[in-house]
Every structure is written in C-alpha cells, then in structure tokens.
Write a protein that holds these residues in place. Sequence first.
Motif, PDB file in Angstrom:
ATOM      1  N   THR A   1     -43.865 -20.927  -2.234  1.00 18.78           N
ATOM      2  CA  THR A   1     -44.238 -20.472  -0.898  1.00 18.78           C
ATOM      3  C   THR A   1     -45.260 -19.357  -1.016  1.00 18.78           C
ATOM      4  O   THR A   1     -45.289 -18.638  -2.013  1.00 18.78           O
TER       5      THR A   1
ATOM      6  N   MET B   1     -41.317 -18.613  -5.442  1.00 18.34           N
ATOM      7  CA  MET B   1     -40.604 -18.812  -4.209  1.00 18.34           C
ATOM      8  C   MET B   1     -39.448 -17.832  -4.164  1.00 18.34           C
ATOM      9  O   MET B   1     -38.844 -17.528  -5.160  1.00 18.34           O
TER      10      MET B   1
ATOM     11  N   TYR C   1     -44.018 -23.962   2.797  1.00 24.64           N
ATOM     12  CA  TYR C   1     -43.686 -24.330   1.425  1.00 24.64           C
ATOM     13  C   TYR C   1     -44.601 -25.434   0.917  1.00 24.64           C
ATOM     14  O   TYR C   1     -44.861 -26.413   1.617  1.00 24.64           O
TER      15      TYR C   1
END
Length: 81
Positions: free
Chosen positions: A28, A1, A34
């Motif tokens: 993500t 992420m 997400y």
Amino acid sequence: MCGPKHLDEDQRKRVADVYNHGSVVLGTDDGVSYWVLVVTGPQRGRVWLLSKVGAYPYPLPEALGFLEWVQRWHDGDGWWD
C-alpha cells in the motif's frame, strides 16, 4: 504494507477478500489503496489497484505485468512519485 493490527476492520476485510480470491496483496502507498498481483484468470500476472472506489488495472486501460510494474516502481516512473 501496514500489519493487520494497523488496519481498521473494513480494510482488513478488503485485503482478506482480495487475497483469498486469486490475488496477492503487494503493498500500500497510503493505507487505503492496495497494489495487488492477480494470480488466476485472464488477468493473471497483471497488477491492479484496489481502492475505496473499486479495483482497476494499472495503468488504465491495460494492467502492467508484474516485472514492468516493479521496474517502474524502482525507477520512480509512476503516480507514486
């Protein structure tokens, strides 16, 4: 992420809201959607996808458990192919 410095204010707020209310952000794929692991309530242990249009279990209609989600991701068996 992406780290928080790479997210705009709206994205940071969405991640913080989810993280602080019974879910852990897993990562993500595109910076706007997400993967989250639900850690409380009836969906505990299930993976959901949080996006601009809302949150939903992955895959529909019933969310996968964390282990099965990780196995699918590892095997490349999912929409992220």
